[in-house]
Design an enzyme around this catalytic site. Structure first.
Site, PDB file in Angstrom:
ATOM      1  N   LYS A   1       7.987   7.458   5.721  1.00  0.00           N
ATOM      2  CA  LYS A   1       8.367   6.466   6.723  1.00  0.00           C
ATOM      3  C   LYS A   1       9.890   6.340   6.806  1.00  0.00           C
ATOM      4  O   LYS A   1      10.451   6.238   7.871  1.00  0.00           O
ATOM      5  CB  LYS A   1       7.749   5.110   6.408  1.00  0.00           C
ATOM      6  CG  LYS A   1       8.038   4.121   7.503  1.00  0.00           C
ATOM      7  CD  LYS A   1       7.155   2.957   7.388  1.00  0.00           C
ATOM      8  CE  LYS A   1       7.828   1.646   7.311  1.00  0.00           C
ATOM      9  NZ  LYS A   1       9.164   1.410   6.997  1.00  0.00           N
ATOM     10  N   ASP A   2      10.548   6.386   5.640  1.00  0.00           N
ATOM     11  CA  ASP A   2      12.011   6.332   5.635  1.00  0.00           C
ATOM     12  C   ASP A   2      12.543   7.760   5.687  1.00  0.00           C
ATOM     13  O   ASP A   2      13.091   8.293   4.715  1.00  0.00           O
ATOM     14  CB  ASP A   2      12.502   5.602   4.383  1.00  0.00           C
ATOM     15  CG  ASP A   2      12.067   4.151   4.387  1.00  0.00           C
ATOM     16  OD1 ASP A   2      12.300   3.474   5.402  1.00  0.00           O
ATOM     17  OD2 ASP A   2      11.451   3.703   3.411  1.00  0.00           O
TER      18      ASP A   2
ATOM     19  N   GLU B   1       0.808  -1.237   0.000  1.00  0.00           N
ATOM     20  CA  GLU B   1       0.000   0.000   0.000  1.00  0.00           C
ATOM     21  C   GLU B   1       0.834   1.276   0.000  1.00  0.00           C
ATOM     22  O   GLU B   1       0.470   2.271  -0.613  1.00  0.00           O
ATOM     23  CB  GLU B   1      -0.889   0.041   1.251  1.00  0.00           C
ATOM     24  CG  GLU B   1      -2.115  -0.814   1.175  1.00  0.00           C
ATOM     25  CD  GLU B   1      -3.050  -0.414   0.051  1.00  0.00           C
ATOM     26  OE1 GLU B   1      -3.229   0.796  -0.168  1.00  0.00           O
ATOM     27  OE2 GLU B   1      -3.561  -1.316  -0.618  1.00  0.00           O
TER      28      GLU B   1
ATOM     29  N   SER C   1       6.609  -3.771   4.507  1.00  0.00           N
ATOM     30  CA  SER C   1       6.569  -5.180   4.094  1.00  0.00           C
ATOM     31  C   SER C   1       6.968  -6.072   5.278  1.00  0.00           C
ATOM     32  O   SER C   1       6.643  -7.255   5.314  1.00  0.00           O
ATOM     33  CB  SER C   1       7.484  -5.409   2.902  1.00  0.00           C
ATOM     34  OG  SER C   1       8.695  -4.763   3.128  1.00  0.00           O
ATOM     35  N   ARG C   2       7.663  -5.486   6.269  1.00  0.00           N
ATOM     36  CA  ARG C   2       8.090  -6.297   7.426  1.00  0.00           C
ATOM     37  C   ARG C   2       6.927  -6.673   8.349  1.00  0.00           C
ATOM     38  O   ARG C   2       7.047  -7.622   9.122  1.00  0.00           O
ATOM     39  CB  ARG C   2       9.104  -5.506   8.261  1.00  0.00           C
ATOM     40  CG  ARG C   2      10.373  -5.282   7.508  1.00  0.00           C
ATOM     41  CD  ARG C   2      11.352  -4.534   8.333  1.00  0.00           C
ATOM     42  NE  ARG C   2      12.526  -4.242   7.557  1.00  0.00           N
ATOM     43  CZ  ARG C   2      13.619  -3.721   8.031  1.00  0.00           C
ATOM     44  NH1 ARG C   2      13.704  -3.435   9.306  1.00  0.00           N
ATOM     45  NH2 ARG C   2      14.641  -3.479   7.264  1.00  0.00           N
TER      46      ARG C   2
ATOM     47  N   GLN D   1      16.169   8.451   4.791  1.00  0.00           N
ATOM     48  CA  GLN D   1      16.371   8.310   3.339  1.00  0.00           C
ATOM     49  C   GLN D   1      15.909   9.587   2.630  1.00  0.00           C
ATOM     50  O   GLN D   1      16.576  10.085   1.716  1.00  0.00           O
ATOM     51  CB  GLN D   1      15.601   7.097   2.827  1.00  0.00           C
ATOM     52  CG  GLN D   1      15.581   6.966   1.327  1.00  0.00           C
ATOM     53  CD  GLN D   1      15.118   5.591   0.853  1.00  0.00           C
ATOM     54  OE1 GLN D   1      15.870   4.639   0.873  1.00  0.00           O
ATOM     55  NE2 GLN D   1      13.883   5.498   0.401  1.00  0.00           N
TER      56      GLN D   1
ATOM     57  N   HIS E   1       3.811   1.835  -1.277  1.00  0.00           N
ATOM     58  CA  HIS E   1       4.304   2.140  -2.633  1.00  0.00           C
ATOM     59  C   HIS E   1       3.163   2.641  -3.511  1.00  0.00           C
ATOM     60  O   HIS E   1       3.323   3.579  -4.294  1.00  0.00           O
ATOM     61  CB  HIS E   1       4.871   0.884  -3.310  1.00  0.00           C
ATOM     62  CG  HIS E   1       6.053   0.303  -2.625  1.00  0.00           C
ATOM     63  ND1 HIS E   1       6.004  -0.894  -1.944  1.00  0.00           N
ATOM     64  CD2 HIS E   1       7.330   0.743  -2.516  1.00  0.00           C
ATOM     65  CE1 HIS E   1       7.191  -1.170  -1.450  1.00  0.00           C
ATOM     66  NE2 HIS E   1       8.013  -0.195  -1.777  1.00  0.00           N
TER      67      HIS E   1
ATOM     68  N   GLN F   1      22.925  -1.591  -0.991  1.00  0.00           N
ATOM     69  CA  GLN F   1      22.364  -1.016   0.233  1.00  0.00           C
ATOM     70  C   GLN F   1      22.082  -2.075   1.305  1.00  0.00           C
ATOM     71  O   GLN F   1      21.538  -1.760   2.353  1.00  0.00           O
ATOM     72  CB  GLN F   1      21.124  -0.176  -0.069  1.00  0.00           C
ATOM     73  CG  GLN F   1      19.886  -0.920  -0.508  1.00  0.00           C
ATOM     74  CD  GLN F   1      18.780   0.030  -0.955  1.00  0.00           C
ATOM     75  OE1 GLN F   1      18.852   0.630  -2.024  1.00  0.00           O
ATOM     76  NE2 GLN F   1      17.755   0.181  -0.129  1.00  0.00           N
TER      77      GLN F   1
HETATM   78  O1  PAF Z   1      13.175   2.864  -0.421  1.00  0.00           O
HETATM   79  C1  PAF Z   1      13.569   1.968  -1.206  1.00  0.00           C
HETATM   80  O2  PAF Z   1      12.831   1.053  -1.580  1.00  0.00           O
HETATM   81  C2  PAF Z   1      15.009   1.975  -1.694  1.00  0.00           C
HETATM   82  O3  PAF Z   1      15.875   2.429  -0.707  1.00  0.00           O
HETATM   83  C3  PAF Z   1      15.202   2.784  -2.989  1.00  0.00           C
HETATM   84  C4  PAF Z   1      14.908   4.245  -2.781  1.00  0.00           C
HETATM   85  C5  PAF Z   1      14.300   2.218  -4.076  1.00  0.00           C
HETATM   86  C6  PAF Z   1      16.652   2.661  -3.464  1.00  0.00           C
HETATM   87  O4  PAF Z   1      16.998   1.359  -3.726  1.00  0.00           O
END
Ligand code: PAF
Length: 284
Positions: free
Chosen positions: A149-150, A35, A186-187, A153, A37, A61
């Protein structure tokens, strides 16, 4: 909807779209779509003429090879879902397409990447920054969509977009939550039923902090303490950190003034690590 595997093909396609003055919206993902995404895809669909979603499980990563190997991959399933949401192109390169032979150039965003999530995932943000730079450089989107959420990032991507001069606007979508308040991830599917119910304590604690802030509390340690005490009152929850930091620089804050402040938290339920956050003083 077309699935594209080659960098050169997506680059020439987006070049053509730019010449036609089409706005390009880009949603980078690693697949295993949920959801969260899809809310980014919906927003991209509303804002842009053309929507591109990338699906690439980015090896650089992951600091744990087992995590990388275990990461769910279902391109056909993800693509079918994206077609329902009127996505125009899925960019699904393989590893060699992104990291060619003798690849040795990495993007390291200083100051923002060693704390919080970076502390327990060494090298993670270097991998994220590198792949996002490659993807931005290839696609050159007008808008790129990321989930709040991230939060770390988001700070890293905003910084690199500015520093490297990408002509891309970063659109940050609010956290999508389950009915209990638990941030979607997803976790969550890997939590037991009991853990999943108890994990709602994380958002309850963050909300309590927001209430205290609204009631005039400006001392960052006291706000963090509210989260700590509430989370620690739940026996299944193991608090990793709670941080009260500047939302842009991620530097610790002591006294909150009128700049945006991020209250970020990471909590383990068994082997599953959950993160969540709220922003205080959010500007529109
Ligand atoms: O958030 C994510 O799914 C990943 O960190 C991303 C931004 C696609 C980079 O691989």
């Amino acid at each position: 909807m077309e699935i594209i595997n080659r960098k050169q093909r997506i680059a020439s396609l987006t070049r053509k779209l730019r010449r036609e003055n089409k706005t390009i919206g880009f949603v980078p993902t690693m697949g295993a779509l949920h959801e969260g995404h899809l809310s980014l895809v919906k927003e991209a669909r509303q804002m842009c003429d053309v929507v591109i979603v990338s699906i690439f499980v980015n090896p650089t990563q992951f600091n744990d090879k087992t995590d990388l190997d275990k990461y769910p991959r279902d391109l056909a399933g993800d693509a079918a879902l994206l077609a329902e949401f009127q996505v125009d192109y899925v960019f699904a390169p393989d590893e060699r397409e992104i990291y060619g032979e003798n690849f040795s150039t990495f993007v390291y965003v200083e100051n923002l990447t060693e704390t919080l999530e970076g502390a327990s995932r060494p090298g993670h943000f270097r991998g994220v920054a590198t792949v996002v730079t490659i993807l931005f450089n290839t696609i050159r989107p007008d808008f790129a969509f990321f989930g709040q959420k991230d939060a770390q990032q988001v700070a890293v991507i905003k910084r690199l977009t500015k520093d490297l001069g990408f002509d891309t606007e970063i659109v940050v979508h609010p956290i999508v939550r389950e009915e209990s308040g638990l941030a979607m991830s997803s976790r969550n599917a890997r939590l037991s039923e009991e853990e999943r119910a108890k994990a709602s304590i994380i958002y309850k604690a963050l909300r309590e902090t927001k209430i205290a802030f609204r009631n005039g509390e400006r001392n960052a340690s006291k706000l963090a303490e509210i989260v700590r005490q509430m989370v620690e009152s739940e026996p299944l929850a193991m608090l990793d950190y709670v941080a009260v930091v500047d939302n842009e620089t991620l530097e610790n804050v002591e006294k909150i003034d009128d700049t945006e402040v991020l209250v970020a938290v990471a909590v383990n339920f068994g082997k599953i690590r959950l993160i969540d956050n709220i922003i205080l003083n959010k500007k529109q």
